[in-house]
Design an enzyme around this catalytic site. Structure first.
Site, PDB file in Angstrom:
ATOM      1  N   CYS A 123      40.755  39.421  43.629  1.00  0.00           N
ATOM      2  CA  CYS A 123      40.331  39.287  42.233  1.00  0.00           C
ATOM      3  C   CYS A 123      39.342  40.415  42.006  1.00  0.00           C
ATOM      4  O   CYS A 123      38.302  40.479  42.675  1.00  0.00           O
ATOM      5  CB  CYS A 123      39.654  37.939  42.008  1.00  0.00           C
ATOM      6  SG  CYS A 123      38.633  37.923  40.516  1.00  0.00           S
ATOM      7  N   GLU A 158      46.535  52.371  44.039  1.00  0.00           N
ATOM      8  CA  GLU A 158      47.428  51.873  42.979  1.00  0.00           C
ATOM      9  C   GLU A 158      46.969  50.531  42.399  1.00  0.00           C
ATOM     10  O   GLU A 158      47.613  49.495  42.576  1.00  0.00           O
ATOM     11  CB  GLU A 158      48.864  51.743  43.513  1.00  0.00           C
ATOM     12  CG  GLU A 158      49.486  53.066  43.875  1.00  0.00           C
ATOM     13  CD  GLU A 158      50.956  52.956  44.285  1.00  0.00           C
ATOM     14  OE1 GLU A 158      51.422  51.837  44.548  1.00  0.00           O
ATOM     15  OE2 GLU A 158      51.625  53.997  44.353  1.00  0.00           O
ATOM     16  N   CYS A 163      44.283  39.238  37.506  1.00  0.00           N
ATOM     17  CA  CYS A 163      43.863  37.934  38.030  1.00  0.00           C
ATOM     18  C   CYS A 163      43.619  36.956  36.871  1.00  0.00           C
ATOM     19  O   CYS A 163      43.067  37.333  35.836  1.00  0.00           O
ATOM     20  CB  CYS A 163      42.601  38.109  38.860  1.00  0.00           C
ATOM     21  SG  CYS A 163      41.967  36.539  39.476  1.00  0.00           S
ATOM     22  N   CYS A 165      42.010  33.837  37.324  1.00  0.00           N
ATOM     23  CA  CYS A 165      41.165  32.755  37.832  1.00  0.00           C
ATOM     24  C   CYS A 165      40.124  32.340  36.778  1.00  0.00           C
ATOM     25  O   CYS A 165      39.944  33.012  35.763  1.00  0.00           O
ATOM     26  CB  CYS A 165      40.478  33.189  39.136  1.00  0.00           C
ATOM     27  SG  CYS A 165      39.181  34.400  38.933  1.00  0.00           S
ATOM     28  N   CYS A 168      37.497  34.969  35.993  1.00  0.00           N
ATOM     29  CA  CYS A 168      37.966  36.035  35.087  1.00  0.00           C
ATOM     30  C   CYS A 168      37.994  35.513  33.651  1.00  0.00           C
ATOM     31  O   CYS A 168      37.647  36.233  32.714  1.00  0.00           O
ATOM     32  CB  CYS A 168      39.341  36.544  35.509  1.00  0.00           C
ATOM     33  SG  CYS A 168      39.249  37.617  36.959  1.00  0.00           S
ATOM     34  N   GLU A 307      51.280  60.901  46.565  1.00  0.00           N
ATOM     35  CA  GLU A 307      52.348  60.358  47.418  1.00  0.00           C
ATOM     36  C   GLU A 307      53.674  60.764  46.801  1.00  0.00           C
ATOM     37  O   GLU A 307      53.831  60.716  45.575  1.00  0.00           O
ATOM     38  CB  GLU A 307      52.320  58.819  47.427  1.00  0.00           C
ATOM     39  CG  GLU A 307      51.089  58.209  48.020  1.00  0.00           C
ATOM     40  CD  GLU A 307      51.154  56.672  48.020  1.00  0.00           C
ATOM     41  OE1 GLU A 307      52.220  56.100  47.744  1.00  0.00           O
ATOM     42  OE2 GLU A 307      50.110  56.066  48.295  1.00  0.00           O
ATOM     43  N   TRP A 315      62.169  50.004  49.225  1.00  0.00           N
ATOM     44  CA  TRP A 315      61.955  48.862  48.321  1.00  0.00           C
ATOM     45  C   TRP A 315      62.910  48.846  47.127  1.00  0.00           C
ATOM     46  O   TRP A 315      62.777  48.046  46.225  1.00  0.00           O
ATOM     47  CB  TRP A 315      60.522  48.867  47.805  1.00  0.00           C
ATOM     48  CG  TRP A 315      59.991  50.228  47.440  1.00  0.00           C
ATOM     49  CD1 TRP A 315      59.143  50.987  48.183  1.00  0.00           C
ATOM     50  CD2 TRP A 315      60.287  51.008  46.258  1.00  0.00           C
ATOM     51  NE1 TRP A 315      58.882  52.192  47.548  1.00  0.00           N
ATOM     52  CE2 TRP A 315      59.573  52.220  46.369  1.00  0.00           C
ATOM     53  CE3 TRP A 315      61.092  50.807  45.140  1.00  0.00           C
ATOM     54  CZ2 TRP A 315      59.637  53.231  45.398  1.00  0.00           C
ATOM     55  CZ3 TRP A 315      61.157  51.812  44.173  1.00  0.00           C
ATOM     56  CH2 TRP A 315      60.429  52.992  44.314  1.00  0.00           C
ATOM     57  N   GLU A 355      56.876  48.065  56.015  1.00  0.00           N
ATOM     58  CA  GLU A 355      57.610  49.220  55.470  1.00  0.00           C
ATOM     59  C   GLU A 355      58.370  49.983  56.559  1.00  0.00           C
ATOM     60  O   GLU A 355      58.409  51.211  56.567  1.00  0.00           O
ATOM     61  CB  GLU A 355      56.609  50.124  54.741  1.00  0.00           C
ATOM     62  CG  GLU A 355      55.985  49.416  53.546  1.00  0.00           C
ATOM     63  CD  GLU A 355      54.871  50.207  52.884  1.00  0.00           C
ATOM     64  OE1 GLU A 355      53.823  50.401  53.530  1.00  0.00           O
ATOM     65  OE2 GLU A 355      55.051  50.636  51.748  1.00  0.00           O
TER      66      GLU A 355
HETATM   67  C1  GAL Z   1      53.270  53.192  47.230  1.00  0.00           C
HETATM   68  C2  GAL Z   1      52.046  52.831  48.057  1.00  0.00           C
HETATM   69  C3  GAL Z   1      52.186  53.327  49.478  1.00  0.00           C
HETATM   70  C4  GAL Z   1      53.531  52.950  50.038  1.00  0.00           C
HETATM   71  C5  GAL Z   1      54.613  53.486  49.161  1.00  0.00           C
HETATM   72  C6  GAL Z   1      56.015  53.205  49.639  1.00  0.00           C
HETATM   73  O1  GAL Z   1      53.348  52.445  46.062  1.00  0.00           O
HETATM   74  O2  GAL Z   1      50.903  53.379  47.496  1.00  0.00           O
HETATM   75  O3  GAL Z   1      51.149  52.794  50.260  1.00  0.00           O
HETATM   76  O4  GAL Z   1      53.621  51.566  50.141  1.00  0.00           O
HETATM   77  O5  GAL Z   1      54.484  52.915  47.878  1.00  0.00           O
HETATM   78  O6  GAL Z   1      56.983  53.727  48.780  1.00  0.00           O
END
Ligand code: GAL
Length: 792
Positions: A123, A158, A163, A165, A168, A307, A315, A355
């Protein structure tokens, strides 16, 4: 191609363009590190991001800090020439902390506490989280703040969790009390008599779960933003006093994610960065460029790609791998749009954790994957272009973005396919297809220096936004207003006026009615014969002659048949005839005289200072040209005096300067103060163009055109505004410019497709990636990249 830059987005200051990866040494026995780091060096990495999820390793029990391992990792990287960016580990509060303070866990929309063991389970308003955060961040700051190899810091990772709760909820009620002052004001501004929502105590106000009162919903988003901003500030305040002055602080945002107002969130940061993943499929540069431009617009300066995907993710519905060389083209795409760093997530597959199947550079065995070679190529690429350090990505066009308008539209789409970002991209893509660079900036940002501003669906139109747009047009800018503009106020309440509300006079039209469309409606215009989908507005022209009808609806639902769909209105006093030019350099004065008198302008050259001001009074010109960098005068003083004088105040000024870059950069610092056009460095062509632009223009686009018609419309709008493409290229090939600190123009040309492409070039060029001394035309291999400078 224009060689001058009038963009607002300038600052870079980067000492190099970095290549890097996220590295988690805590996943591995220490004797593996040397090999990892050796491979990083061989790939040409210059930076690693560490520690952003390492809380349980850094502080395994309350107040027991284990920082030595991180110190050793930073040193080992440094001895291989690799700098470090450290993440504060707050996205992963450890089990011992959660055990001690179970209500540190967030509560989801359905009222359930979220589970420990993933990320961002906190939170954001938990006082226990805040206290623990200050401890761990403080310990890291003390230890690593002075380290010269830690060049920057990332706060958390990110932000995204909302939250629900009770704490909040209570804080939200306090936030509302502070903002509205009284329940009466709140009830009034939210129209709570509707459905008997009237509140008689602050404690009655709920957190919105699902659709709710539009005023409540928008304030809740603002509250969530304020909560995260406070959490971020808390960390920055702990960090800052311990950091070297060169070290910066950022957060890695998620492109178009709309859970927070990113302009608010980036205000305190030094640098914006973002994480770019393709997921399933392949990247589409006509769309992804916008997310880079959005991030560049947060701080109005270059950004980091913190990144990106090394081949594949884990995912997405189908975690396909990018084509060979596609990631290299993507990295160059980011750099071309102003990225000063490209970092892959992540370096090496951990044996456990959630992951396991994500792409990496090095596999679980510690050996390079095939993808590693592509990064190695990128390492060689970046080493070949050191002049890109400190360069910026200029543009003459701005697209305005506002989170409040976006929230408002998304919650009440009216047509389920009406999507705010899609609509913005409907204007972005035709520009990108022509290699026309655009900044995407806040609807509350200054607009000086742009030739064209597009305000896609600026639904929430407060007074200051409207005034800024009016001023922009008064200075000769071209403005495009689109669907659903000027419907609401900052409380997300309808304005008691017809669209575009306070801009109706400027636009010369108002919207009589709007229609969500079941079927496309024909729209025919001067430059296209197409159709409108999703949405149509019936425009009524106000007070005649200056408003031109560009397109009308064809026969459809009867309500729209024959009515105006797109209009353009000229603004300004007409043609410029009389000009006073304030200049004290004879050569420059002669040159200006030559150019302008040949074109039939009535020109008075005045020597700076008092004489210049007197000349303006005497001649009462339509326009003043002012050289700010006169050797013996202070141009700013002349400018200031003129703007302070009631009689002269409204006379537009074009600032010209022929000075070298150093002076030019000094000028840059003052840009925010200048209300008028800027032409710099001086070029005759640009000057003449600016004179033509003293008449502003406002387009009102009441239709959602099909793609081909939209392209034709935008081609026309761009041309009329005097905006030029970076380079004509075949479809699938992108060309962008970066301007180096010394003013050199660098052309980055990227083939985003799997077929070879050829094209002409505007000048003889030196190619820096293939080391050719010069070329006349360009042949690009599939996903090929060329970085070109003028052959001197
Ligand atoms: C991002 C995250 C990373 C990793 C990546 C995988 O959203 O910041 O830590 O999980 O996705 O694609």
């Amino acid at each position: 191609m224009s060689t001058t830059s009038s963009s607002n987005i300038r600052l870079s200051g980067a000492s190099r363009v970095h290549l890097g990866a996220a590295y988690y040494p805590e996943h591995w026995p220490e004797d593996h590190w040397a090999k990892d780091i050796q491979l990083m060096r061989e790939a040409g990495l210059t930076v690693a991001r560490l520690a952003e999820f390492a809380w349980s390793t850094l502080e395994p029990a309350e107040g027991e800090f284990h920082l030595d391992w991180l110190d050793r990792a930073v040193s080992a990287l440094a001895s291989a020439g690799i700098e470090s960016v450290l993440g504060t580990p707050t996205a992963a509060p450890p089990a011992w902390l959660v055990q001690r303070h179970p209500d540190l866990l967030a509560v989801d929309e359905s009222g359930r506490r979220v589970q420990f063991g993933n990320r961002c389970h906190y939170c954001v308003n938990s006082p226990e989280l805040h206290a623990a955060t200050c401890r761990i961040v403080g310990a890291m700051a003390k230890r690593f703040g002075p380290n010269p190899h830690v060049i920057g810091w990332q706060i958390d990772n990110e932000y995204n969790r909302v939250c629900y709760c009770d704490r909040c909820r209570g804080l939200f009620q306090h936030y509302l009390a502070a903002k509205f002052g009284s329940l009466r004001a709140l009830n009034d501004r939210w129209s709570t008599s509707y459905w008997s929502q009237t509140y008689s105590a602050w404690e009655q106000i709920p957190l919105p779960v699902g659709p709710h009162n539009p005023g409540l919903m928008i304030e809740f988003r603002r509250f969530v933003t304020a909560s995260y901003r406070q959490f971020q500030r808390l960390q920055m305040d702990v960090l800052r006093p311990c950091l070297r002055k060169e070290a910066w602080i950022t957060h890695n945002f998620m492109g178009w994610f709309d859970g927070l107002d990113h302009y608010e969130m980036t205000q305190d940061l030094d640098l914006a960065s973002w994480d770019w993943y393709v997921g399933t499929g392949h990247h589409d540069y006509l769309t992804t460029g916008a997310a880079h431009d959005l991030t560049r617009g947060f701080k109005r300066r270059n950004f980091w790609l913190m990144e990106t995907q090394p081949g594949n993710v884990n995912w997405s519905p189908v975690n396909n791998t990018l084509n060979r060389d596609e990631a290299r083209a993507m990295a160059w795409h980011a750099v071309a749009h102003g990225a000063d760093a490209v970092l892959y997530w992540q370096w090496r597959s951990a044996l456990g954790g959630q992951e396991q199947f994500h792409g990496t550079l090095v596999d679980p065995s510690g050996q390079p994957r095939p993808f590693y070679r592509e990064v190695q190529q990128l390492g060689r690429d970046l080493a070949a272009v050191p002049f890109l350090a400190g360069s910026t990505a200029p543009s003459d066009v701005a697209l305005l973005n506002s989170y409040d308008s976006r929230w408002s539209i998304q919650w009440q789409r009216h047509h389920h396919e009406f999507d705010y970002v899609e609509h913005l991209l409907h204007y972005y893509r035709p520009l990108a297809a022509r290699n026309i660079a655009a900044d995407i900036i806040s609807a509350d940002a200054p607009l000086d220096g742009y030739k064209l501003v597009i305000a896609p669906t600026l639904t929430i139109l407060n007074k200051s936004r409207a005034t800024r747009l009016q001023d922009f047009v008064a200075r000769g800018g071209h403005l495009v207003l689109t669907l659903r503009t000027g419907m609401k106020d900052a409380d997300n309440a309808l304005l008691p006026s017809r669209q575009p509300g306070p801009l109706a006079d400027l636009a010369g039209v108002q919207v009589e009615e709007y229609y969500a469309l079941l079927d496309p409606v024909p729209v025919a215009g001067e430059w296209f014969d197409g159709s409108s989908r999703l949405w149509a507005e019936r425009l009524q022209v106000l007070g005649g002659a200056k408003t031109q009808i560009i397109a009308r609806y064809g026969a459809s639902n009867g309500w729209l048949d024959g009515y105006p769909a797109i209009t353009a209105r000229e603004q300004g006093e007409g043609e410029v005839k009389k000009i006073v030019c304030i200049e004290d350099e004879p050569d420059m004065a002669r040159l200006i005289k030559l150019i302008l008198e040949r074109k039939g302008y009535d020109l008075t050259i005045a020597i700076g200072g008092q004489e210049g001001l007197e000349a303006i009074r005497r001649v009462k010109p339509d326009l003043v040209l002012l050289d700010l960098m006169m050797p013996d005068m202070d141009g700013w003083q002349v400018y200031g005096k003129m703007k302070a004088d009631e009689e002269m105040k409204s006379i537009p000024v074009i600032i010209v300067t022929a000075r070298a870059q150093s002076a030019d950069r000094g000028l840059g610092l003052h840009i925010a103060k200048v209300k008028d056009f800027i032409v710099k460095p001086f070029s005759p062509q640009e000057l003449l163009q600016s004179l033509e632009r003293v008449n502003g223009r406002v387009y009102c686009v009441g239709t959602y055109l099909d793609d081909a018609s939209q392209q034709s419309l935008l081609n026309h709008i761009v041309e009329a505004a005097g905006v030029e493409p970076v380079l004509e290229t075949p479809p699938g090939v992108e060309a962008r410019r970066r301007i180096t600190a010394s003013g050199q123009e660098v052309l980055i040309v990227i083939n985003h497709e799997r077929a070879e492409k050829s094209m002409g070039l505007p000048w003889l060029a030196r190619e820096h990636l293939s080391n050719q001394s010069f070329i006349e035309g360009l042949k690009l291999a599939p996903y090929g990249v060329a970085v070109l400078t003028r052959f001197a």
